[in-house]
Design a protein around this motif. Structure first.
Motif, PDB file in Angstrom:
ATOM      1  N   THR A 275      31.887 -17.960 -51.804  1.00 19.80           N
ATOM      2  CA  THR A 275      31.503 -18.859 -52.709  1.00 19.80           C
ATOM      3  C   THR A 275      31.620 -20.161 -51.371  1.00 19.80           C
ATOM      4  O   THR A 275      32.529 -20.055 -50.891  1.00 19.80           O
TER       5      THR A 275
ATOM      6  N   TYR B  52      32.551 -10.904 -51.322  1.00 23.40           N
ATOM      7  CA  TYR B  52      31.459 -12.864 -51.527  1.00 23.40           C
ATOM      8  C   TYR B  52      32.518 -13.569 -51.435  1.00 23.40           C
ATOM      9  O   TYR B  52      33.544 -13.940 -52.168  1.00 23.40           O
TER      10      TYR B  52
ATOM     11  N   ARG C 236      25.971 -19.090 -51.604  1.00 23.35           N
ATOM     12  CA  ARG C 236      25.769 -20.027 -52.607  1.00 23.35           C
ATOM     13  C   ARG C 236      26.185 -19.080 -54.687  1.00 23.35           C
ATOM     14  O   ARG C 236      26.951 -19.582 -54.703  1.00 23.35           O
ATOM     15  N   GLY C 237      26.450 -18.103 -54.547  1.00 17.54           N
ATOM     16  CA  GLY C 237      26.410 -16.705 -55.415  1.00 17.54           C
ATOM     17  C   GLY C 237      26.617 -15.683 -55.283  1.00 17.54           C
ATOM     18  O   GLY C 237      25.800 -15.280 -54.776  1.00 17.54           O
ATOM     19  N   LYS C 238      27.585 -14.818 -56.146  1.00 17.48           N
ATOM     20  CA  LYS C 238      27.412 -13.710 -55.784  1.00 17.48           C
ATOM     21  C   LYS C 238      26.055 -13.101 -56.652  1.00 17.48           C
ATOM     22  O   LYS C 238      26.374 -13.036 -57.347  1.00 17.48           O
TER      23      LYS C 238
ATOM     24  N   GLU D 276      31.682 -22.964 -52.301  1.00 15.75           N
ATOM     25  CA  GLU D 276      32.460 -23.967 -52.994  1.00 15.75           C
ATOM     26  C   GLU D 276      34.048 -23.070 -52.834  1.00 15.75           C
ATOM     27  O   GLU D 276      35.198 -24.103 -52.671  1.00 15.75           O
TER      28      GLU D 276
END
Length: 311
Positions: A58, A56, A32-34, A60
């Protein structure tokens, strides 16, 4: 190899990425986020200093058309909300929806790639077989149970079957993964370490277990051997009952084993989630053995002793 792990920040995913990076593979985690800090980096550890960098991506960024240009050799999809929470209505929805959504998003991205990966390793669980004190399940067994875990796992596998069509797909049905840094084992071991170990409920329910190093090795084996496909039970060839499990852990740690936990008390504390400890299934890794996979720690006593040494 270039390997993508969905759910790579979880217990199994962290162990996988650490192992593969030390082997020199390029690992990308879908998240979802780094994270602010790479928890798998240990600057004082020579092996980690020599490991390849961890990248990473995401969810998105997966929607970006440029992501279709990525070169990917293998995808491991383990993403899903933890089962270790009280199974309220909202929690059940979250457990199921998180697995289906992650599988759907991962599959759509994989199918959009200009160059498809050679293999997808799809997370699943032995809970699909249902529970039994007398039956033995292997990959040829037909799941017939309709309880919550069986239903979730059946829908999870169905989503993978549909989403990853045309790509070699391995559905990894995991049991209880034993490790020091996550999963159920630290909580299972805790009462024993505190001197209050004992059987849970009747104690005759089966525990299909596997050491964290063996599940990492098994996933690696499945990726590296193109003949491996379909359902693989990720469990030791030597399942034990809950009572035997507790006695072995107590013996290795030299702690007393005398304080049984009644089933009604566990149900009062955990609700429906207590089924994870009160019910089980005797599952055998028939397919893995037939493909020639060799378990490094197939006996519970040696597996527990190894974890004690590393703790």
């Amino acid at each position: 190899m270039k390997i993508i792990i969905s759910g790579g920040t979880g217990f199994i995913g962290r162990a996988l990425s650490s192992y593969w990076r030390q082997q020199g593979h390029e690992i990308t985690i879908i998240t979802r986020g780094k994270p602010k800090q790479d928890s798998s980096s240990h600057p004082n550890n020579e092996a980690h200093r020599q490991a390849t960098p961890l990248a990473y991506l995401t969810w998105e960024q997966l929607q970006n058309p440029s992501s279709r240009e990525m070169e990917v050799d293998a995808v491991v999809n383990l993403a899903g909300a933890t089962l270790n929470q009280r199974w309220t209505g909202k929690a059940k929805n979250r457990i199921l929806a998180s697995r289906l959504q992650a599988t759907d998003l991962t599959a759509k991205w994989v199918q959009s790639l200009n160059s498809k990966p050679q293999v997808v390793i799809q997370g699943s669980a032995v809970g699909i077989y249902g529970t039994s004190l007398t039956e033995t399940f292997d990959e040829a067994s037909q799941p017939k149970a309709n309880d919550f875990l069986a239903s979730v796992t059946r829908q999870w596998e169905a989503a993978a079957n549909e989403g990853f069509q045309g790509i070699r797909l391995v559905k990894l049905r995991t049991g209880v993964v034993l490790g020091n840094t996550g999963g159920a084992y630290p909580l299972m071991r805790l009462p024993i370490l505190l001197g209050a170990g004992g059987k849970i409920g009747a104690g005759n329910q089966w525990v299909p277990w596997i050491h964290i190093n063996d599940i990492v090795a098994l996933i690696d084996f499945c990726i590296m051997h193109p003949e491996v496909e379909g359902i693989i039970n990720a469990v030791s060839p030597n399942p034990v009952t809950n009572d035997d499990f507790g006695r072995i852990v107590s013996r290795v740690h030299r702690r007393p084993y005398w304080f049984p936990l009644p089933a009604f008390m566990l149900r009062a504390m955990l609700g429906e989630m207590s089924a994870l400890l009160l019910a089980g299934q005797r599952v055998m890794p028939q397919a893995a053995l037939q493909y020639g996979f060799c378990f490094r720690l197939p006996e519970l006593e040696s597996a527990v002793a190894d974890l004690k040494k590393r703790h």
